[in-house]
Design an enzyme around this catalytic site. Structure first.
Site, PDB file in Angstrom:
ATOM      1  N   GLY A 133       0.805  -1.224   0.000  1.00  0.00           N
ATOM      2  CA  GLY A 133       0.000   0.000   0.000  1.00  0.00           C
ATOM      3  C   GLY A 133       0.827   1.258   0.000  1.00  0.00           C
ATOM      4  O   GLY A 133       0.435   2.268   0.599  1.00  0.00           O
ATOM      5  N   GLY A 134       1.971   1.225  -0.686  1.00  0.00           N
ATOM      6  CA  GLY A 134       2.791   2.428  -0.813  1.00  0.00           C
ATOM      7  C   GLY A 134       2.172   3.409  -1.791  1.00  0.00           C
ATOM      8  O   GLY A 134       1.047   3.225  -2.261  1.00  0.00           O
ATOM      9  N   LYS A 317      18.579   3.752 -12.817  1.00  0.00           N
ATOM     10  CA  LYS A 317      18.246   5.184 -12.842  1.00  0.00           C
ATOM     11  C   LYS A 317      18.098   5.737 -11.428  1.00  0.00           C
ATOM     12  O   LYS A 317      18.320   6.929 -11.188  1.00  0.00           O
ATOM     13  CB  LYS A 317      16.983   5.428 -13.664  1.00  0.00           C
ATOM     14  CG  LYS A 317      15.719   4.732 -13.160  1.00  0.00           C
ATOM     15  CD  LYS A 317      14.883   5.595 -12.261  1.00  0.00           C
ATOM     16  CE  LYS A 317      13.656   4.868 -11.753  1.00  0.00           C
ATOM     17  NZ  LYS A 317      12.837   5.691 -10.838  1.00  0.00           N
TER      18      LYS A 317
END
Length: 458
Positions: A133-134, A317
């Site tokens: 649930g980020g 990245k």
């Protein structure tokens, strides 16, 4: 005066051919004794200024000497008048070309949609589960739920309070307290109930915790359930990517897998701003099914079969973003920033291609696109870590004050180990790893990087 004009060299835009002119016309040329160069004539059909056939008798003798000096400048004024004449046709032609190109693009788009809209996987999808649930997991759950009002979307959480907040207040109070979630998004801590009957599973658990989390729920996972990975990074000790972690943790080497990546901040997805991403899978049909599930008027989804390229670009990245943040925190300027990011992109390409990735993937959405977003925008967690490191803060203090995971911190060491495995030199990303390990200060790292040998760009 007109005779003098024929004797002087023509303006640059006149194409001269005196032999053809003399043979095709009966013009009589008379030259005055002067220092004027030998006459050059021109083909009448190629000129824009038409001059009559004249002889020296056309000019009175008493005016010849006065007009000789004045007439030396007249050809230039004639040339200017000719070349400066307004001509709207080139501009109109350019506009016509642009209009035709745009109309072709629109026709192609309509034709493609009519041929590829036979099967809609969204209509056949009844339930989707999101693991974690980020911020990004919540944003993706909301996006899918908005796509179909009767679609059941469940978020599997470990935090009971967050679960209660989502179910009672319809918002993720930890990450998006001001954004209301669709009514068909519900949260649960029950893995068995969440996974039961799911058509798709979005994996949004941080990479370093994914293996243990998946092992704990493996018994509830259907062998044919497609996993769409939202996590970016490398497992520190094993150097594994999510395409390796998920099937191994679930004990099923044939678990359907898709990697979703590209330049996308969760906040902007929640704000319904236009976004473009890419789904990569070795299963072409699964990639297209996922595309149909997610694509909307606000989210463009491209497909790819280069899973390695998409995953490794998404992992590296984050490390490069820390380097970009350090440059910003040290106030080294725009020149330094551009040089560092360009070098970082090259290093990512070196390693990715050695691992079997396609160069085109590294310059696409999941590569250059994600790099630009993460390195240059303040919403980036990894860039924020770099800015604070460049400003002189300690890494432990930075991490303890954050409520989200910056994957680049843990990925940096794994990246260097991977580079050594494939025998690739990565000076910028190695410097980030040494700064994170507290073996090098940002200032010292800059001095060492600037002192590297001056070599040919590759």
């Amino acid at each position: 005066m007109a005779a003098l004009l024929l004797e002087l060299p023509p303006p640059p835009f006149f194409i001269c051919n005196h032999h053809r002119f003399l043979s095709s016309s009966k013009t009589t040329l008379h030259y005055f004794p002067s220092k004027i160069p030998p006459p050059l004539t021109f083909t009448p059909t190629t000129t824009r200024c038409f001059l009559p056939t004249v002889t020296s008798s056309s000019i009175p003798e008493e005016e010849e000497e006065e007009e000789e000096e004045e007439d030396k400048e007249e050809p230039h004024s004639i040339a200017v008048a000719c070349t400066n004449a307004p001509d709207e046709r080139p501009q109109q032609d350019r506009r016509k070309v642009v209009q035709i190109a745009w109309e072709k693009l629109v026709r192609w788009s309509r034709s493609w949609r009519s041929k590829n809209s036979k099967t809609d996987h969204l209509e056949r999808t009844n339930k989707v589960v999101v693991l974690g649930g980020g911020s990004f997991g919540t944003a993706m759950a909301a996006h899918v739920a908005y796509r179909k009002s009767n679609l059941e979307v469940q978020i599997l959480l470990r935090d009971p309070l967050l679960c209660q907040s989502i179910n009672e207040k319809h918002c993720n109070c930890k990450y998006f307290p001001e954004h209301k979630l669709p009514d068909n998004v519900i949260a649960t801590t029950n893995a068995k109930a969440a996974l039961l009957g799911a058509d798709y599973c979005f994996h949004a658990v941080p990479v370093q915790f994914s293996s243990s989390f998946l092992e704990g729920i493996a018994e509830y996972v259907d062998p044919g359930l497609p996993f769409i990975s939202l996590s970016k990074g490398l497992e520190l000790n094993t150097l594994r990517m999510m395409s390796q972690i998920i099937p191994q943790a679930l004990g099923n080497p044939y678990q359907p897998f898709v990697s979703l990546s590209g330049p996308s901040f969760a906040l902007e997805l929640m704000n319904k701003l236009p976004t473009a991403m890419v789904v990569a899978s070795k299963d072409k049909k699964l990639a297209h099914a996922t595309q149909q599930l997610l694509a909307s008027s606000l989210l463009r989804i491209s497909t790819s079969r280069d899973v390695t390229g998409v995953e490794i670009a998404g992992a590296l990245k984050n490390v490069l973003a820390i380097a970009a943040g350090i440059v910003e925190g040290m106030n080294l300027g725009n020149n330094s920033m551009a040089a560092l990011v360009a070098q970082g992109c090259t290093e990512i390409r070196w390693l990715a291609t050695k691992m079997g990735a396609k160069p085109a993937t590294i310059t696409g959405l999941s590569g250059t696109g994600d790099i630009m977003l993460t390195c240059f925008v303040n919403l980036s967690r990894n860039r924020t870590v770099g800015v604070r490191l460049g400003s002189g803060e300690k890494l432990d203090d930075i991490l303890s004050s954050m409520n989200q995971v910056a994957e680049g911190v843990s990925t940096a060491g794994a990246v260097i180990a991977l580079a050594q495995k494939y025998n690739v030199k990565m000076p910028v990303l190695t410097a980030v790893a040494r700064i994170i390990d507290n073996e090098l200060t940002p200032k010292k790292a800059v001095l060492e990087l600037m002192s590297l040998p001056q070599v040919e760009e590759v």
